[in-house]
Design a protein around this motif. Structure first.
Motif, PDB file in Angstrom:
ATOM      1  N   HIS A  23       0.837  -1.209   0.000  1.00 33.54           N
ATOM      2  CA  HIS A  23       0.000   0.000   0.000  1.00 33.54           C
ATOM      3  C   HIS A  23       0.873   1.261   0.000  1.00 33.54           C
ATOM      4  O   HIS A  23       0.610   2.208  -0.741  1.00 33.54           O
ATOM      5  N   HIS A  52       3.533   7.818   4.674  1.00 28.06           N
ATOM      6  CA  HIS A  52       2.332   8.326   5.354  1.00 28.06           C
ATOM      7  C   HIS A  52       1.779   7.384   6.436  1.00 28.06           C
ATOM      8  O   HIS A  52       1.276   7.838   7.448  1.00 28.06           O
ATOM      9  N   ASP A  53       1.885   6.064   6.202  1.00 29.97           N
ATOM     10  CA  ASP A  53       1.337   5.102   7.179  1.00 29.97           C
ATOM     11  C   ASP A  53       2.426   4.477   8.059  1.00 29.97           C
ATOM     12  O   ASP A  53       2.229   3.367   8.582  1.00 29.97           O
TER      13      ASP A  53
END
Ligand code: FE2
Ligand code: FE2
Length: 190
Positions: A23, A52-53
């Protein structure tokens, strides 16, 4: 920044593994494409998309600790632990990875909720997360199409999608998401 790409890839691989690592790569790729399309900084977009994650697999106690490095976390975010990884990730890239670009930190901090007056880079990351290649949800094609036509239209669809989901599930709504929605709504005169 881009010369740290390999270092960041290794960190993400060790922190996320499996589908969450995939992802991250997909969001980075989508962010790069969107940045090219709209004239945002391509390197910053790629790195923010990749990172981002970064806290998503970390224990909640650790996420909480990093998140609380910010003094402006809304009560609604503190109450919903699924939202912690975004501000926590922003604090992590700032304090541990030494990323000092305020716009990059903010893009990571608000990637889940959005907010009013997002910069182009913030919108790029917010939307890249919605359209990453492995995403399959009803309406994803509509967001993918809008993303490259008018990013604000994609923000409108994305925030509406989030708001509808929260309402359907009787969940609390973050003011930042309403602000993001209102702003683009106004633009399209709905
Ligand atoms: Fe996220
Ligand atoms: Fe994500």
């Amino acid at each position: 920044m881009i010369n740290r790409k390999d270092e960041f890839l290794e960190i993400m691989k060790s922190k996320l593994q499996g589908r969450r690592f995939i992802h991250s790569l997909n969001v980075a790729a989508a962010a790069k494409k969107l940045a090219k399309r709209y004239g945002a900084d391509v390197e910053k977009a790629y790195i923010c998309g990749l990172l981002h994650d970064i806290m998503k697999n970390s224990p909640y106690a650790e996420q909480y600790e990093y998140m609380m490095q910010f003094s402006d976390i809304p009560e609604v975010v503190i109450e919903i632990n699924k939202l912690w990884h975004a501000p926590a990730g922003a604090a992590f890239v700032r304090d541990v990875l030494g990323i000092d670009d305020p716009e990059m930190i903010s893009a990571i901090k608000y990637h889940t909720t959005g907010k009013a007056n997002m910069t182009l880079l913030e919108k790029v990351i917010y939307i890249a997360d919605f359209i990453s290649e492995e995403r399959e949800y009803p309406g994803v094609d509509e967001v993918r199409k809008a993303a490259f036509e008018d990013i604000d239209k994609a923000v409108l669809i994305g925030t509406r999608f989030t708001l509808e989901e929260l309402l359907d599930q009787n969940r609390e709504i973050n003011q930042d998401t309403i602000d993001a929605y209102n702003e683009v709504c106004r633009k399209f005169n709905y």
